[in-house]
Design a protein around this motif. Structure first.
Motif, PDB file in Angstrom:
ATOM      1  N   ALA A 279       0.823  -1.205   0.000  1.00 45.35           N
ATOM      2  CA  ALA A 279       0.000   0.000   0.000  1.00 45.35           C
ATOM      3  C   ALA A 279       0.856   1.253   0.000  1.00 45.35           C
ATOM      4  CB  ALA A 279      -0.926   0.000   1.220  1.00 45.35           C
ATOM      5  N   GLU A 280       1.977   1.236   0.736  1.00 41.86           N
ATOM      6  CA  GLU A 280       2.871   2.389   0.778  1.00 41.86           C
ATOM      7  C   GLU A 280       3.549   2.604  -0.578  1.00 41.86           C
ATOM      8  OE1 GLU A 280       5.005   5.571   2.813  1.00 41.86           O
ATOM      9  OE2 GLU A 280       3.031   4.640   2.797  1.00 41.86           O
ATOM     10  N   ILE A 281       3.944   1.511  -1.230  1.00 40.02           N
ATOM     11  CA  ILE A 281       4.561   1.617  -2.560  1.00 40.02           C
ATOM     12  C   ILE A 281       3.568   2.190  -3.555  1.00 40.02           C
ATOM     13  CG2 ILE A 281       5.569   0.311  -4.476  1.00 40.02           C
ATOM     14  CD1 ILE A 281       6.602  -1.694  -2.377  1.00 40.02           C
ATOM     15  N   VAL A 282       2.334   1.689  -3.495  1.00 36.62           N
ATOM     16  CA  VAL A 282       1.286   2.177  -4.399  1.00 36.62           C
ATOM     17  C   VAL A 282       1.027   3.661  -4.171  1.00 36.62           C
ATOM     18  CG1 VAL A 282      -1.160   2.019  -4.964  1.00 36.62           C
ATOM     19  CG2 VAL A 282       0.180  -0.069  -4.668  1.00 36.62           C
ATOM     20  N   GLU A 286       1.626   6.770  -6.758  1.00 31.23           N
ATOM     21  CA  GLU A 286       0.565   7.688  -7.167  1.00 31.23           C
ATOM     22  C   GLU A 286       0.959   9.141  -6.887  1.00 31.23           C
ATOM     23  OE1 GLU A 286      -2.152   7.030  -8.840  1.00 31.23           O
ATOM     24  OE2 GLU A 286      -1.564   4.937  -8.949  1.00 31.23           O
ATOM     25  N   TYR A 287       1.598   9.363  -5.753  1.00 29.20           N
ATOM     26  CA  TYR A 287       2.055  10.709  -5.399  1.00 29.20           C
ATOM     27  C   TYR A 287       3.077  11.208  -6.414  1.00 29.20           C
ATOM     28  CZ  TYR A 287       4.600  14.315  -2.789  1.00 29.20           C
ATOM     29  OH  TYR A 287       5.223  15.476  -2.406  1.00 29.20           O
ATOM     30  N   ALA A 539      -1.282   7.115   4.273  1.00 32.28           N
ATOM     31  CA  ALA A 539      -2.143   7.884   5.169  1.00 32.28           C
ATOM     32  C   ALA A 539      -2.413   9.272   4.611  1.00 32.28           C
ATOM     33  CB  ALA A 539      -1.493   7.981   6.539  1.00 32.28           C
ATOM     34  N   GLU A 540      -1.400   9.895   4.037  1.00 30.74           N
ATOM     35  CA  GLU A 540      -1.549  11.269   3.574  1.00 30.74           C
ATOM     36  C   GLU A 540      -2.326  11.365   2.260  1.00 30.74           C
ATOM     37  OE1 GLU A 540       2.127  13.330   3.552  1.00 30.74           O
ATOM     38  OE2 GLU A 540       2.601  12.831   5.627  1.00 30.74           O
ATOM     39  N   MET A 541      -2.186  10.330   1.429  1.00 31.86           N
ATOM     40  CA  MET A 541      -2.885  10.352   0.151  1.00 31.86           C
ATOM     41  C   MET A 541      -4.296   9.803   0.272  1.00 31.86           C
ATOM     42  SD  MET A 541      -0.831  11.605  -2.164  1.00 31.86           S
ATOM     43  CE  MET A 541      -1.455  11.006  -3.741  1.00 31.86           C
ATOM     44  N   GLY A 542      -4.501   8.849   1.192  1.00 35.56           N
ATOM     45  CA  GLY A 542      -5.775   8.144   1.225  1.00 35.56           C
ATOM     46  C   GLY A 542      -5.773   7.113   0.113  1.00 35.56           C
ATOM     47  N   LEU A 543      -6.622   6.089   0.223  1.00 37.23           N
ATOM     48  CA  LEU A 543      -6.673   5.054  -0.815  1.00 37.23           C
ATOM     49  C   LEU A 543      -8.121   4.744  -1.144  1.00 37.23           C
ATOM     50  CD1 LEU A 543      -3.909   2.680   0.545  1.00 37.23           C
ATOM     51  CD2 LEU A 543      -3.791   3.999  -1.560  1.00 37.23           C
ATOM     52  N   LYS A 548      -6.099   3.134  -6.057  1.00 36.51           N
ATOM     53  CA  LYS A 548      -5.546   4.433  -6.452  1.00 36.51           C
ATOM     54  C   LYS A 548      -5.592   5.385  -5.275  1.00 36.51           C
ATOM     55  CE  LYS A 548      -4.978   3.258 -10.788  1.00 36.51           C
ATOM     56  NZ  LYS A 548      -3.630   3.126 -11.368  1.00 36.51           N
ATOM     57  N   ALA A 549      -4.669   6.293  -5.253  1.00 34.16           N
ATOM     58  CA  ALA A 549      -4.665   7.294  -4.193  1.00 34.16           C
ATOM     59  C   ALA A 549      -5.768   8.304  -4.445  1.00 34.16           C
ATOM     60  CB  ALA A 549      -3.313   8.001  -4.142  1.00 34.16           C
TER      61      ALA A 549
END
Length: 570
Positions: A279-282, A286-287, A539-543, A548-549
């Protein structure tokens, strides 16, 4: 979305979303839980890839011995082999011309320069693993041509082709290991690549030492043909290793990314560790994609140079850092010893067996490199490069000073060899592995393969330049600098010291995604040792449910709950 109570009492958010095929992936806001613990299986799987350094080192080192072999010199110059009672003048004249040494040594680096750049494209399109395997195949073709050669033209063509293969492998091995290695041992594993390079150099010295006095083509064909084994082992082994999970994420293949990550971490595919790291890599991808949107082929290369020179976290600054870091590694001058050490010691005229001295310096290189496995994770990247440069320039200035003060004195030559060994110790335990570790960590995923490719190409470009000019600097028929050449290498190591202090970031203990954040927030490299991660991209982007973020950010909820040994759901 759920709330979890972490080990230090904070309340963290846990996100869930579905992968293709219905699998549910969990993300976390806790930066300490974005990677699985290191297992022996994961460590060994990652460490095997470093085997690519063996034929890199062997191919770089065997020519050092071959250039000094009597049969090889006689074959390529037509000069008769001097008898045992020949005069010193006759012995000095029995050598390859500077232009032949320059061409034979540097043409490999020219091939690797272009191979490393091409490899960046191939690794993005076909994958990291397939590109390395292709490099092994190209390298084998080059070895065949070199083994068959009895003339300069075919030998040079073979080294050029082999150079393309080495360029593929040297660039993408670093990329592959950096992307699959656990953060806590990433520096040690990538340092293992440099260790394998030193083993390759040592094996080349041993083989050349054994064949140096043969008076047939076996004197140089045996060292060349041994290289087939290294390429076959690496190429075959990589068929059994998984592709980089970050490459799968970049291409939107999240189900395959989960399987690959499970293999390299030694965890079940449904493990919370695997879900949270993926999830962090994804989220990071996206960021970064928002900052570097999909572009044309030329635009994707141009993305390596965006962001401006004043922004310390910009792609331009990172690319220039990678390119200049590898340039500085070559400016340490260590390849002067490994490429031309045999002929240099021979030209001093006071050493009875220069092959043995070259073997000793190579052995020092091998024994010193493993020290970095511990120090690079214990003390960090910056201290190793700073203090390593200082140690090198002190040793090189001493070698130059005593060599100029008392030239031809056997006692002074022994002292020079001792300080050269100490100089190699400093290089092998600091700049040798440290530069490779850093270039694998500083680039964001969208430009990582091209950034590492450009950095590796820089290494080989300067390797080529040194290979071209050094014979003219120290050759007895040219500049004949002798010991004075160490004033040049000492001065460049002073520049390495200044460079490391002002420009090298500290990336110890961070995931590749956290390195991105650190470079954005710190402002300048000198502040990076004190930076610690405070959140996650997930956490900062949301999923959203499709992986997708989302465009809105969730806030981390802080609480005063008592600490517990394990995270528990609230």
């Amino acid at each position: 979305m759920s709330l979890w109570k972490g080990q230090r009492g904070e309340i963290e958010l846990v996100y869930t979303f579905e992968l293709p095929g219905g699998a549910v992936l969990t993300a976390t806001s806790n930066p300490d839980r974005v990677e699985a613990p290191v297992t022996i299986k994961a460590y060994l799987l990652c460490a095997f890839a470093s085997f690519g350094g063996i034929f890199f080192g062997f191919d770089s080192g065997y020519m050092n011995g071959v250039l000094g072999m009597p049969y090889f010199i006689n074959l390529y110059t037509g000069i008769p082999i001097p008898p045992p009672d020949a005069s010193q003048a006759t012995r000095n004249a029995f050598t390859l011309p500077a232009w032949q040494k320059s061409l034979i040594v540097s043409i490999l680096s020219a091939g690797t320069f272009f191979g490393a750049i091409i490899a960046g494209d191939l690794a993005d399109y076909y994958g990291r693993r397939i590109t390395i395997i292709t490099g092994c195949a190209v390298f084998i073709v080059g070895c065949i041509l070199q083994t068959a050669s009895t003339s300069l033209g075919l030998l040079v063509a073979g080294r050029l082709v082999a150079g393309f293969g080495v360029g593929f492998v040297s660039a993408i091995i670093i990329l592959y290991m950096s992307e699959v290695a656990p953060r806590k041992v990433r520096g040690a594993i990538v340092s293992g690549y440099q260790f394998c390079i030193t083993i390759g150099l040592l094996l080349a010295s041993c083989v050349c030492y054994a064949t140096q006095n043969r008076l047939d083509t076996g004197s140089y064909r045996i060292p060349i043909s041994v290289q087939f084994l290294w390429a076959l082992i690496l190429g075959t082994g990589l068929f059994l290793l998984p592709e980089s999970p970050r490459w799968y994420v970049k291409h939107g293949k999240l189900d395959r990314a989960a399987r690959s990550l499970a293999r390299v971490r030694g965890q079940p595919e449904g493990s919370a560790y695997i879900q949270e790291e993926l999830a962090e890599i994804v989220a990071n991808h996206e960021y970064e994609t928002e900052l570097i949107p999909s572009q044309t082929y030329l635009g994707s290369w141009g993305a390596c140079f965006t962001g401006g020179i004043k922004n310390p976290g910009s792609n331009l600054r990172r690319t220039l850092l990678g390119i200049s870091l590898q340039m500085m590694q070559q400016w340490t001058g260590v390849n002067f010893i490994f490429y031309f050490g045999t002929t240099f010691f021979n030209d001093l005229g006071t050493i009875s067996n220069p092959f043995l001295i070259s073997l000793i310096t190579t052995l020092v290189n091998v024994c010193s490199t493993p020290i970095s496995f511990w120090t690079i994770e214990r003390f960090g990247r910056r201290p190793l490069l700073i203090w390593g440069a200082m140690g090198m320039f002190i040793c090189e200035f001493i070698v130059g000073i005593i060599g100029v003060a008392r030239p031809g004195d056997p006692a002074v030559v022994k002292a020079q060899i001792s300080f050269i060994c100490v100089y190699i110790f400093f290089f092998a335990s600091t700049w040798g592995p440290g530069a490779w570790v850093c270039i694998g960590e500083i680039f964001p995923l969208p430009i990582r393969s091209r950034g590492v490719g450009l950095s590796t190409a820089s290494n080989w470009f300067w390797n080529c330049i040194i290979g071209v000019i050094t014979p003219y600097m120290v050759g007895t028929d040219q500049g004949n600098l002798g010991s004075r050449v160490f004033f040049i290498w000492g001065s460049t190591c002073v520049l390495c010291f200044i460079y490391a202090y002002f420009l090298v970031w500290e990336t110890k203990g961070l995931t590749l995604e956290q390195v991105d954040r650190m470079m954005e927030e710190c402002g300048k490299p000198s502040r990076s040792p004190g930076w610690t991660p405070h959140s996650t991209f997930a956490a900062e982007m949301g999923l959203t449910q499709d992986g997708k973020a989302s465009t809105h950010h969730e806030k981390i909820v802080q609480g005063d709950a008592p600490a517990s040994n394990h995270a528990e759901q609230v």
